[in-house]
Design an enzyme around this catalytic site. Structure first.
Site, PDB file in Angstrom:
ATOM      1  CB  SER A   1      -0.880   0.015   1.241  1.00 46.27           C
ATOM      2  OG  SER A   1      -0.078   0.343   2.361  1.00 46.27           O
ATOM      3  CE  LYS A   2       0.689   7.148  -3.873  1.00 48.33           C
ATOM      4  NZ  LYS A   2      -0.045   8.012  -4.720  1.00 48.33           N
ATOM      5  NE  ARG A   3      -2.160   2.853   5.992  1.00 49.23           N
ATOM      6  CZ  ARG A   3      -1.774   1.761   6.632  1.00 49.23           C
ATOM      7  NH1 ARG A   3      -0.844   1.833   7.548  1.00 49.23           N
ATOM      8  NH2 ARG A   3      -2.308   0.582   6.342  1.00 49.23           N
TER       9      ARG A   3
ATOM     10  N   GLY B   1       4.835   3.522  -0.011  1.00 48.33           N
ATOM     11  CA  GLY B   1       5.077   4.757  -0.759  1.00 48.33           C
ATOM     12  C   GLY B   1       4.746   4.634  -2.236  1.00 48.33           C
TER      13      GLY B   1
END
Ligand code: GLU
Length: 494
Positions: free
Chosen positions: A248-250, A253
Site C-alpha cells: 500500500s501507499k501508506r 510509498g
C-alpha cells in the site's frame, strides 16, 4: 454466437492514482477480453462522493492509458445509476427478498459482544426479519432510521460456485448473515450496486482480487434473487511484500503507483509484462512477452492460486522497485525498435535541456545510432539523459567513483591524456579503425597498457565507469569533443 460473448470489466474506486495491484486486475481482464475478442468495460465505482473528485478519476484513466490498456466501453460512472440501484433495492423489498432493519448500532453492538462472550456466531440474529407490516409501518412513522437487509433464504445445505482459479467454493446457507444492502441514509451499498451494474453491462466473467471473496457468495444470492445467472468468477491471488503484507501507499510509498513507474522511466509495456507475471504463469519459463504473445498465451486457468510476492525492500538504494521489474524493463529497453525509444525519451531530453530539434532532422541518424549504442547497459529511459548526458551535452558530471578508479588512481594520465589529444588531432578521417590504430600506437610508444588509457579516456569523455566499446564511443562523441575533453582533463587532477 451471442451467448459465447466475453464481457469483462474493471471497476476501480477512484483513489487518485492507479495502484499496481489494480493495474494487474485491469491487465488480466483486458487480456481475457482481447484473447476472446470480447469487450473490456471501464466502470468507475464513484459512489463514495467525497473521494471521487475529477482528479482522482483522472489518475486512474491516465494510468490505464499510459499502460496501453484500451477499453471498449466507458468509462461509465456508477453514480449515474443511483436511481436504478435504489429501484432494485425497492424491488427486493417489494418481493419480500429484503427487509427493513431498525436495530440501532448500540443494539447490534451489544448483541455482537454477547454472542462473542458466549462463543456464538456473531452474525445478525434476524430480529427484524419477521416484523409484521404493521410493526414496520409503525416504526417508520416514528421516524426510526433503518437499513435494508437482504433476506438470505432459509435453506439446508450449501451455496457455491466454481471459481476458475480456486475451484469449488461453498458456504452453508445458515452461515450467511442477512447482509445490509442499503445504508440508513438510503444509499445502496457496493455489494448491491456492483451486481446491478454487472447485470446491466452483461458481464460474463469477473476477474478480481481474492480480497473480494467475502462478497462473492452474497452477490450470487443477489443474482438469484434478481432472477439472473451469475457470471463466472475468478479470484486472483493478492500481491504481498516480503513480510507478507498487502502493498500500500501508506507502508510502501510511491512504488505501488503506476504513475511512479512512468516517472522512473519505465516502458509501459515492460510494466505490463512484469505485472502479469505477478500472479500468472505461462507454464514455461518464458518471461518476456510481446503483446500478441501474451494475448495468445493468457488463460484464467494459469492464474496462480497462491499469493505473489512483490520483492521490494524499501530503502534499498540499488533497487527502486522489484529487481525483476527492472530487469524486464531493461530487456525491453534493449529490444524495442530504437525509433520507439527515441520518441519515449524526447520529453525527458527537453526537460533536461539536452534536446536538439535536429535529432528529428539532419542529426536523426547520429541520434538513433547513439541511443542504440548506449542503451545496452541502461535500465530505465531516464538513464539516457542521466548516464548518457555526455553524449548529448558538454556540461555533464563525472561519476566520482569512476573518476577515482579510472583517472585519479593513475596520476600518469594527467600528462598522457592531453598528449593523446595531440595525437588524435592529426587523425583524418575519424573512424573506428583510425582511432583504434592511433590509440594503440600511442600506448605502445609510451609503454603503457592500453586498458589504463582506455579506462581513463572513457571516464573523461563520458563521465562513466563503463560503457560501450571505446572506439564506438569516440566516433559518436566526435573528434572535436573528444579532444577538448582530453585536454581539459588536466583540471581533474588537483
Ligand atoms: N470497486 C471495487 C474495487 O476497486 C471493485 C470490486 C469488483 O471488482 O467487484 O476493489
Amino acid at each position: 454466437m451471442a451467448n459465447k460473448e466475453v464481457i469483462v470489466r474493471f471497476p476501480p474506486s477512484p483513489t487518485g492514482y492507479l495502484h499496481i495491484g489494480g493495474a494487474r486486475t485491469a491487465i488480466f481482464n483486458w487480456l481475457y477480453a482481447r484473447k476472446h475478442n470480447g469487450k473490456f468495460i471501464l466502470r468507475i465505482e464513484d459512489t463514495d462522493a467525497e473521494r471521487s473528485t475529477a482528479e482522482s478519476i483522472e489518475g486512474i484513466i491516465d494510468g490505464l492509458t499510459w499502460l496501453g490498456l484500451d477499453w471498449d466501453e466507458g468509462p461509465y460512472f456508477q453514480s449515474e445509476f443511483a436511481e436504478e440501484h435504489k429501484k432494485v433495492a425497492q424491488r427486493l423489498l417489494d418481493e419480500g427478498k429484503a427487509y427493513k432493519c431498525f436495530c440501532t448500532k448500540e443494539e447490534l453492538e451489544a448483541k455482537r459482544k454477547k454472542a462473542l462472550s458466549e462463543k456464538r456466531d456473531i452474525k445478525y440474529d434476524g430480529t427484524c426479519r419477521n416484523l409484521s407490516p404493521e410493526e414496520v409501518a409503525q416504526k417508520e412513522n416514528e421516524g426510526i432510521p433503518y437499513v435494508v437487509r437482504f433476506k438470505v433464504p432459509k435453506r439446508e445445505g450449501k451455496i457455491g460456485y466454481d471459481d476458475k482459479v480456486l475451484g469449488r467454493i461453498e458456504k452453508s446457507y445458515s452461515d450467511i448473515e442477512d447482509f445490509v444492502i442499503v445504508r440508513s441514509n438510503g444509499r445502496p451499498l457496493y455489494i448491491l450496486c456492483n451486481v446491478v451494474d454487472d447485470i446491466r453491462d452483461r458481464i460474463t466473467h469477473i476477474i478480481r482480487g481474492q480480497d473480494h471473496m467475502t462478497n462473492t457468495i452474497k452477490q450470487i444470492l443477489l443474482y438469484e434473487a434478481l432472477g439472473k445467472k451469475p457470471p463466472v468468477f475468478a479470484h486472483m491471488p493478492l500481491t504481498l511484500d516480503l513480510q507478507k503484507r498487502k502493498i500500500s501507499k501508506r507502508t510502501h510509498g510511491e512504488v505501488v503507483s503506476v504513475q511512479w513507474y512512468r516517472e522512473m522511466g519505465f516502458i509501459p509495456w515492460a510494466l505490463v509484462n512484469f505485472l502479469v507475471l505477478l500472479g500468472w504463469n505461462p507454464g514455461t519459463d518464458q518471461e518476456i512477452f510481446t503483446k500478441e504473445e501474451l494475448i495468445q498465451a493468457f488463460s484464467i486457468e494459469r492464474i496462480n492460486k497462491s499469493n505473489s510476492v512483490f520483492n521490494y525492500r524499501k530503502g534499498d538504494p540499488k533497487f527502486f522497485t522489484d529487481p525483476k521489474a527492472i530487469s524486464i524493463n531493461a530487456w525491453w529497453l534493449r529490444h524495442l525498435p530504437i525509433e520507439e525509444i527515441a520518441s519515449m525519451i524526447k520529453d525527458d531530453f527537453i526537460k533536461e535541456g539536452i534536446w536538439d530539434d535536429a535529432y528529428e532532422g539532419e542529426k536523426r541518424e547520429w541520434f538513433l545510432h547513439t541511443l542504440d549504442l548506449i542503451r545496452s547497459r541502461f535500465h530505465t529511459l531516464k538513464d539516457f539523459a542521466r548516464l548518457g548526458r555526455a553524449y548529448f551535452a558538454d556540461d555533464f558530471e563525472i561519476d566520482p567513483k569512476a573518476l577515482k578508479k579510472n583517472v585519479l588512481k593513475r596520476p600518469e594520465l594527467k600528462d598522457l591524456l592531453p598528449e593523446l589529444a595531440t595525437v588524435l588531432e592529426k587523425i583524418e578521417p575519424w573512424d573506428l579503425k583510425t582511432t583504434e590504430d592511433a590509440l594503440r600506437g600511442f600506448c605502445e610508444e609510451k609503454g603503457v597498457k592500453p586498458g589504463i588509457v582506455i579506462n581513463g579516456l572513457r571516464t573523461v569523455v563520458t563521465g562513466q565507469l563503463k560503457g560501450p566499446g571505446i572506439f564506438d564511443v569516440m566516433v559518436v562523441i566526435g573528434k572535436e569533443r573528444v579532444i577538448k575533453r582530453l585536454k581539459e582533463s588536466v583540471s581533474l587532477f588537483k
